[in-house]
Design a protein around this motif. Structure first.
Motif, PDB file in Angstrom:
ATOM      1  N   SER A 116       0.542   6.140   3.061  1.00 38.64           N
ATOM      2  CA  SER A 116      -0.891   5.810   2.996  1.00 38.64           C
ATOM      3  C   SER A 116      -1.635   6.220   4.266  1.00 38.64           C
ATOM      4  O   SER A 116      -2.485   5.482   4.756  1.00 38.64           O
ATOM      5  CB  SER A 116      -1.121   4.314   2.781  1.00 38.64           C
ATOM      6  N   GLY A 149       4.146   3.101  -3.919  1.00 39.16           N
ATOM      7  CA  GLY A 149       3.281   3.279  -5.082  1.00 39.16           C
ATOM      8  C   GLY A 149       3.663   4.521  -5.865  1.00 39.16           C
ATOM      9  O   GLY A 149       4.827   4.934  -5.854  1.00 39.16           O
ATOM     10  N   LEU A 150       2.679   5.116  -6.512  1.00 33.91           N
ATOM     11  CA  LEU A 150       2.955   6.302  -7.317  1.00 33.91           C
ATOM     12  C   LEU A 150       3.579   7.402  -6.478  1.00 33.91           C
ATOM     13  O   LEU A 150       4.346   8.214  -6.982  1.00 33.91           O
ATOM     14  CB  LEU A 150       1.660   6.814  -7.947  1.00 33.91           C
ATOM     15  N   GLY A 151       3.262   7.418  -5.197  1.00 35.36           N
ATOM     16  CA  GLY A 151       3.851   8.426  -4.312  1.00 35.36           C
ATOM     17  C   GLY A 151       5.363   8.344  -4.290  1.00 35.36           C
ATOM     18  O   GLY A 151       6.050   9.366  -4.284  1.00 35.36           O
ATOM     19  N   ILE A 211      -6.808   1.114  -1.154  1.00 31.38           N
ATOM     20  CA  ILE A 211      -7.813   2.183  -1.103  1.00 31.38           C
ATOM     21  C   ILE A 211      -9.199   1.586  -1.330  1.00 31.38           C
ATOM     22  O   ILE A 211     -10.146   1.876  -0.602  1.00 31.38           O
ATOM     23  CB  ILE A 211      -7.499   3.284  -2.141  1.00 31.38           C
ATOM     24  N   TYR A 240      -5.880   8.344  -8.955  1.00 30.68           N
ATOM     25  CA  TYR A 240      -4.733   7.438  -8.862  1.00 30.68           C
ATOM     26  C   TYR A 240      -4.787   6.419  -9.997  1.00 30.68           C
ATOM     27  O   TYR A 240      -3.779   6.107 -10.630  1.00 30.68           O
ATOM     28  CB  TYR A 240      -4.811   6.734  -7.513  1.00 30.68           C
ATOM     29  N   SER A 298       0.828  -1.196   0.000  1.00 29.36           N
ATOM     30  CA  SER A 298       0.000   0.000   0.000  1.00 29.36           C
ATOM     31  C   SER A 298       0.868   1.254   0.000  1.00 29.36           C
ATOM     32  O   SER A 298       0.625   2.200  -0.747  1.00 29.36           O
ATOM     33  CB  SER A 298      -0.904   0.010   1.231  1.00 29.36           C
ATOM     34  N   ALA A 299       1.889   1.242   0.833  1.00 32.61           N
ATOM     35  CA  ALA A 299       2.724   2.434   0.980  1.00 32.61           C
ATOM     36  C   ALA A 299       3.528   2.717  -0.289  1.00 32.61           C
ATOM     37  O   ALA A 299       3.592   3.854  -0.759  1.00 32.61           O
ATOM     38  CB  ALA A 299       3.657   2.263   2.176  1.00 32.61           C
ATOM     39  N   MET A 319      -6.521   8.249   5.533  1.00 38.78           N
ATOM     40  CA  MET A 319      -7.841   7.825   5.062  1.00 38.78           C
ATOM     41  C   MET A 319      -8.205   6.422   5.527  1.00 38.78           C
ATOM     42  O   MET A 319      -9.084   5.791   4.967  1.00 38.78           O
ATOM     43  CB  MET A 319      -7.977   7.954   3.551  1.00 38.78           C
ATOM     44  N   PHE A 347       1.268  11.021   2.239  1.00 39.37           N
ATOM     45  CA  PHE A 347       0.796  10.347   1.042  1.00 39.37           C
ATOM     46  C   PHE A 347       1.530   9.029   0.849  1.00 39.37           C
ATOM     47  O   PHE A 347       0.928   7.989   0.596  1.00 39.37           O
ATOM     48  CB  PHE A 347       1.000  11.248  -0.185  1.00 39.37           C
ATOM     49  N   THR A 348       2.833   9.065   0.992  1.00 32.79           N
ATOM     50  CA  THR A 348       3.607   7.874   0.688  1.00 32.79           C
ATOM     51  C   THR A 348       3.385   6.778   1.723  1.00 32.79           C
ATOM     52  O   THR A 348       3.503   5.601   1.420  1.00 32.79           O
ATOM     53  CB  THR A 348       5.107   8.205   0.527  1.00 32.79           C
TER      54      THR A 348
END
Ligand code: TRP
Length: 451
Positions: A227, A22-24, A323, A101, A19-20, A230, A224-225
């Motif tokens: 996660s 990713g695109l971030g 997400i 995303y 999860s952590a 949320m 963000f990175t």
């Protein structure tokens, strides 16, 4: 039916790392680092992960493991008054984040495919830019957005063990192996030494002169990175059956995520420097444009490009599933919908919400600014205030479970969360709102006026 749990400790850690990472890490981190001067940003960001990110992961973990619920249900169970309704924010945030995303992840799928079918041949930046324009907006972007959402829905529909846990056991090791290979290749490029100097020699003068910009950017990137903000980590911790050492797990997750981001710099900056491109000359598209131009100009660039874009696609998938899982677990726990229809219905709704982004990238700014600048930060602030001030004893008790010798860790953690962490998040939120208002009254208003 009994609520599912992770089959193994490794499964939980891999899912959280998936999860952590990713695109971030791969898309956002290099251009933000470039924008804020390389090493100066790197150092500030590392400090944030350790001092703000790590305590904030623990906040989500204790809530999740304690309640064994989705974020909405968790806050309803623990809180009263407004707190019991705050979980709604996470559902809204999840919809917004996943919708854009997925569009950006679709661009990476498309670039992987371009490498396979045609190779990267455009050394002229204006041509590379024209390619990016055609990939990022229009029917193609909608199609690849749909494709990516189908993959996400497929994994989540298969469940916690057979879907998430099984897929991350393949995806996360693959991401790490590919990335180490790419970084090793990067070290052989001509630009490597200049890139390392740019990336690694800390320049405290730059930090001191620009801290009002570097600070919020680093804070936002850290959330963000990891996660955070949320309820992803609430949801994933809710599937922990037994009492494990949450602090050790959070430490492992934050460390691996950070190493990945740093390693990505060891790939991207040497590639750019080797063809003489200055990093940081702007924005979400620049990384596609400059990298395709670079891949066209270096030996082995085609294979390098396919592996790079493909790896990012996998990393985005292992993040996106986390997400969707928040939204689906909400429907399962609170509304009683079965997993498969819940995944399909939410996936379809997220797809529709993302279509405007795939049609015109102005909506990327609209969605991203709202989600990452405001919603995530607000979500983190609520959680931190809730655990720090409303249910601190419960939080400490939950943290102590599974830790043999806690020392003063639980007390120190609560105080760090109550004051410094909460204050830093509040400052970031204020700056985020200001930036977003600027965007709405500036760039977005201009775009509307031109319609
Ligand atoms: N952390 C992921 C990345 O770096 C993105 C992500 C997944 C995320 N779940 C999240 C970001 C929840 C914020 C909140 O790409």
């Amino acid at each position: 039916m009994a609520r599912e749990t992770w089959a193994t400790r490794m499964g939980f850690i891999l899912a959280a790392v998936g999860s952590a990472v990713g695109l971030g890490n791969v898309w956002r981190f290099p251009f933000i680092t470039g924008q804020y001067g390389g090493s100066s940003f790197l150092i500030t960001y590392l400090a944030f992960v350790a001092l703000v990110g790590f305590p904030a992961i623990l906040v989500e973990f204790v809530i999740g493991r304690r309640t064994e619920r989705n974020p909405v249900g968790a806050l309803r169970e623990l809180g009263s008054g407004v707190w019991s309704r705050a979980g709604w924010l996470f559902v809204v945030t999840g919809f917004v984040i996943l919708s854009y995303y997925s569009v950006v992840a679709g661009w990476f799928l498309r670039y992987t495919l371009i490498g396979i079918t045609e190779g990267y041949t455009l050394t002229d930046p204006s041509e590379a830019n024209a390619l990016y324009q055609s990939v990022s907006a229009g029917l193609d972007a909608v199609v690849f957005h749909a494709l990516f959402m189908l993959l996400v829905v497929g994994i989540i529909a298969a469940g916690v063990r057979r879907g998430i846990e099984l897929s991350v056991k393949v995806m996360v090791p693959a991401i790490l192996v590919l990335l180490v290979g790419l970084a090793a290749y990067g070290s052989t490029l001509d630009g490597a030494s200049a890139a390392y100097a740019y990336y690694l020699s800390p320049d405290f003068g730059t930090i001191a002169a620009n801290w009002t910009e570097i600070l919020p950017a680093a804070a936002g990137q850290a959330f963000f990175t990891l996660s955070l903000g949320m309820g992803v980590m609430i949801t994933y911790a809710s599937y922990l059956g037994e009492d494990r050492n949450l602090a050790a797990d959070a430490g492992a997750i934050a460390t691996i995520d950070t190493l990945v981001a740093v390693l990505v710099g060891f790939v991207v900056f040497p590639v750019l420097f080797s063809v003489g491109i200055e990093p940081g000359t702007g924005g979400p598209g620049a990384i596609f444009v400059s990298l395709t131009a670079a891949f066209a100009g270096i030996p082995g660039g085609r294979v390098l490009g396919i592996v790079f874009f493909g790896m990012v696609g996998i990393a985005a998938l292992s993040s996106a599933i986390s997400i969707l899982e928040v939204l689906v677990s909400y429907l399962i726990d609170e509304v009683g919908v079965a997993r498969v229809p819940a995944a399909a219905a939410v996936g379809a709704a997220v797809f529709l919400l993302g279509v405007p982004v795939a049609v015109d990238t102005i909506f990327l700014g609209l969605y991203d600014g709202l989600a990452y600048g405001i919603l995530l930060v607000l979500g983190s602030l609520l959680l931190v205030l809730f655990v720090g001030w409303v249910v601190p004893d419960l939080g400490r008790e939950e943290l102590r479970k599974g830790i043999a010798d806690v020392g003063g860790l639980d007390v120190a953690w609560i105080w760090v969360v109550r004051l410094p962490v909460a204050i830093v998040i509040l400052v970031s939120l204020i700056l985020g709102v200001t930036d977003y208002v600027d965007f709405l009254t500036g760039g977005f208003a201009d775009w509307l006026a031109a319609r």
